[in-house]
Write an enzyme that holds these catalytic residues in place. Structure first.
Site, PDB file in Angstrom:
ATOM      1  N   CYS A  37      71.134  57.443   6.768  1.00  0.00           N
ATOM      2  CA  CYS A  37      70.747  55.900   5.887  1.00  0.00           C
ATOM      3  C   CYS A  37      69.970  55.370   5.157  1.00  0.00           C
ATOM      4  O   CYS A  37      69.460  56.407   4.407  1.00  0.00           O
ATOM      5  CB  CYS A  37      71.005  54.783   6.799  1.00  0.00           C
ATOM      6  SG  CYS A  37      69.495  54.942   8.254  1.00  0.00           S
ATOM      7  N   HIS A 584      32.080  65.971  31.836  1.00  0.00           N
ATOM      8  CA  HIS A 584      33.282  65.178  32.929  1.00  0.00           C
ATOM      9  C   HIS A 584      32.863  63.962  33.170  1.00  0.00           C
ATOM     10  O   HIS A 584      32.111  63.527  33.763  1.00  0.00           O
ATOM     11  CB  HIS A 584      32.240  66.122  33.625  1.00  0.00           C
ATOM     12  CG  HIS A 584      32.273  66.487  35.311  1.00  0.00           C
ATOM     13  ND1 HIS A 584      32.780  65.878  36.338  1.00  0.00           N
ATOM     14  CD2 HIS A 584      33.008  67.891  35.529  1.00  0.00           C
ATOM     15  CE1 HIS A 584      33.764  66.503  37.470  1.00  0.00           C
ATOM     16  NE2 HIS A 584      33.859  67.004  37.017  1.00  0.00           N
TER      17      HIS A 584
END
Length: 662
Positions: A37, A584
């Site tokens: 399209c 961490h």
């Protein structure tokens, strides 16, 4: 932000792009059908499991991949036609043996998906030319309204022929694409559609007022004369500009051809099948299918106008708000025939008028991103996407800019609803079909039907949507984390640019004196205050910690992710000058087995300071009895001689927090 191949400066030719996409969908043998399209390649695949969606998305030039309506849709943008042409000819040429009368691969789809697939395949190839001739019509409308050109001049007549011929012979255009979709003989389908127009355009030998003469059958009927086929009365509605009658007619033709091809000997099949098909279908269409489909089309138009009349404001707002959502899923194609049908039967359409605010809402949101964010990569993408959307192609703005950031997309939808409400409340009309863009606004100009001009509210609704989306996105479209990450990326790019100059320092030293940035928004604390002796003692190395108030975590430094814990709570990053950083998230969060963490980067990902690492649910961490305090540790200082804490107290993600001295 994850690194993809699109982030790299990689340019492929259309044929190379096509080759990579084809490989990603499983190769030519896995493609049952491919069409395109205005912005997408639409694949119907034999085996979805053989397609690699991530690989297709990573092809340079591909914006995104959407799976909808039983199709594997690869969104490319304006270059889609060139990429389509780069696919092997046996995939893109007419191949009726690969296409069923209900659309390729339709057997595995539900009726709604089949309908959408059929409509996209029929109308998609026509939209470019349709937009061009509609724009020419709009320009002529303005020229005559402003007395720049006389509507009775031969110059106007020639230009109007160029603009109007496409719509006058639209059934023949539709027949060509419908034949390809249904697997019919294209030229037989065009001949069938031509016969529907022939009755109203071309004169045939008749007895007129008692004398031999020539007159189109439809004009002969309208003059009060009887028209029949072997004694069966004929009703001849006008088929000019219609879409539904010819689609149904070609669908019926495809079934008849298939039946005939099964029984016809191959020596006579090429001419006997079209001969019998046309001899049967032309009178059948003129006697039954054509009138019935025309009444159906008129009924649909009347029904929609009845709904619109109940509340024009609500209808306009709702349609404008939902349009881009429908675009995402590919279901907007279901409304295209309705728009065209309304224009063919009524001479105008009020529903289509609401699509201009829908398009400009996403254009305005992308503009807001362009104006607010600083990253050069983001500005480049948002700027080009804004321009593309203003000219009617919204997929780059939706998939590349607004939807990934979420807020701009929904702000664009909200702004579209406001603009659509304006066009609906004032009954704004357009008098032709084209892609909704600034260039096609003239389709709403003037008052060709004498119903009163609605051009001013049409333009106001469109403009309000654009401006409201841009302003709303600029002020409300971004979280603090997004802005911080953007700022960090901008500063990193500036540093790289400076580092590239002769005699310049390395980029890592230019940016914040080689600083680490905060991995999350919250409060910076000294590492000694972390409730984990391994970190607080400095045994693993110097660093700092953040007590986060947001679950979005970013990289504290530019480098490569070398370690990602399976649980998603810890990351090791190595900078290009040898620094190794540990991030961490939380204390003892390893015991949560990754439950609060999602969207983590993978090992090997190249990140810049401020790029996305992981998203964490802080409430879930706290409910599990864990402390979300996040430690950033310089595990290997490389050539560094010391560190200095740059911030204490409140901090935003991506802001400098620790300086590394050399």
């Amino acid at each position: 932000m994850h690194s993809t191949r699109r982030d790299n400066v990689v340019k492929l030719s259309p044929s190379q792009t096509a080759d990579e996409i084809l490989a990603a969908v499983g190769g030519p043998s896995n493609v049952k059908e491919v069409t395109h399209c205005a912005t997408r390649l639409r694949f119907v695949l034999a085996d979805r499991a053989k397609a690699d969606k991530a690989a297709a998305q990573a092809v340079p030039g591909v914006i995104t991949v959407v799976e909808s309506s039983g199709q594997f849709q690869v969104v490319i943008g304006n270059a889609v036609a060139k990429v389509y042409d780069g696919l092997p000819g046996d995939l893109t040429s007419e191949a009726s043996d690969r296409t069923s009368p209900t659309g390729g691969g339709a057997g595995t789809k539900n009726p709604i998906s089949r309908l959408i697939d059929v409509m996209s395949g029929i109308f998609g190839p026509l939209l470019g030319v349709m937009a061009a001739v509609a724009m020419l019509k709009g320009i002529l409308m303005i020229a005559t309204e402003l007395d720049w050109l006389s509507a009775t001049s031969t110059t106007y007549a020639v230009l109007f022929a160029a603009a109007d011929a496409f719509f006058a012979f639209l059934p023949i255009m539709i027949a060509a694409t419908a034949a390809r979709k249904f697997g019919s003989n294209m030229f037989a389908a065009m001949a069938l559609a031509g016969s529907m127009l022939y009755t109203q355009l071309i004169g045939v030998n008749l007895i007129i007022d008692g004398e031999p003469g020539k007159m189109p059958l439809q004009a002969y009927l309208n003059a009060g004369n009887p028209v029949d086929f072997f004694g069966i009365p004929l009703q001849l509605p006008s088929y000019t500009g219609t879409v539904i009658p010819v689609i149904i007619a070609v669908w019926g033709l495809s079934w008849l051809e298939r039946g005939l091809n099964k029984v016809m000997h191959e020596a006579v099949r090429n001419f006997m099948t079209p001969l019998i098909s046309l001899a049967v279908m032309v009178p059948l269409v003129l006697l039954t299918i054509g009138p019935a489909a025309t009444w159906l089309a008129e009924g649909i138009a009347d029904g929609l106008m009845w709904v619109y009349d109940l509340s024009p404001l609500a209808t306009g707002a709702l349609l404008a708000a939902l349009w881009q959502v429908m675009v995402i899923f590919g279901i907007h194609w279901g409304l295209v025939p309705i728009f065209i049908n309304n224009i063919a039967t009524l001479g105008y359409d009020t529903l289509k008028a609401a699509i201009w605010p829908a398009v400009m809402g996403q254009a305005g949101a992308a503009l807001g991103v362009f104006l607010r964010l600083k990253s050069r990569k983001t500005k480049g993408l948002a700027g080009s996407a804004t321009l593309s959307a203003v000219f009617g192609i919204t997929e780059p703005a939706i998939y590349g800019v607004n939807l990934p950031r979420k807020r701009p997309f929904f702000i664009g939808i909200t702004a579209a609803a406001v603009g659509g409400a304006i066009t609906g409340a004032f009954g704004a009309k357009v008098y032709g079909y084209a892609l909704s863009s600034v260039l096609t606004l003239p389709l709403g100009f003037g008052d060709p039907l004498g119903l009163g001009s609605t051009f001013v509210p049409f333009v106001i609704g469109t403009a309000v949507s654009l401006v409201l989306a841009a302003v709303g996105t600029y002020f409300f479209g971004f979280s603090r984390e997004t802005l911080a990450a953007d700022r960090a990326e901008y500063e990193a790019s500036r540093a790289d640019a400076v580092a590239g100059e002769p005699g310049a320092q390395p980029a890592a030293e230019v940016m914040h004196a080689n600083s680490l940035v905060a991995p999350a928004s919250g409060r910076v604390v000294d590492l000694a205050q972390v409730a984990d002796p391994v970190f607080s003692s400095g045994a693993m190395g110097p660093g700092f910690a953040v007590v986060p108030d947001s679950g979005e975590f970013v990289s504290p430094i530019s480098g490569t992710v070398v370690v990602v814990q399976d649980t998603g709570h810890a990351f090791g990053i190595r900078s290009r000058d040898g620094l190794e950083i540990l991030v961490h998230i939380g204390i003892d969060t390893v015991k949560l087995a990754g439950a609060p963490f999602r969207d983590a980067v993978t090992t090997g990902t190249v990140v810049r300071a401020g790029d996305h690492l992981v998203t964490a649910d802080l409430d879930e961490i706290r409910r599990a009895g864990c402390d979300p305090t996040t430690a950033v540790i310089v595990v290997n200082t490389g050539t560094a001689t010391g560190v200095d804490l740059l911030a204490a107290g409140p901090v935003e993600a991506g802001a400098p927090a620790l300086a590394i001295q050399h």
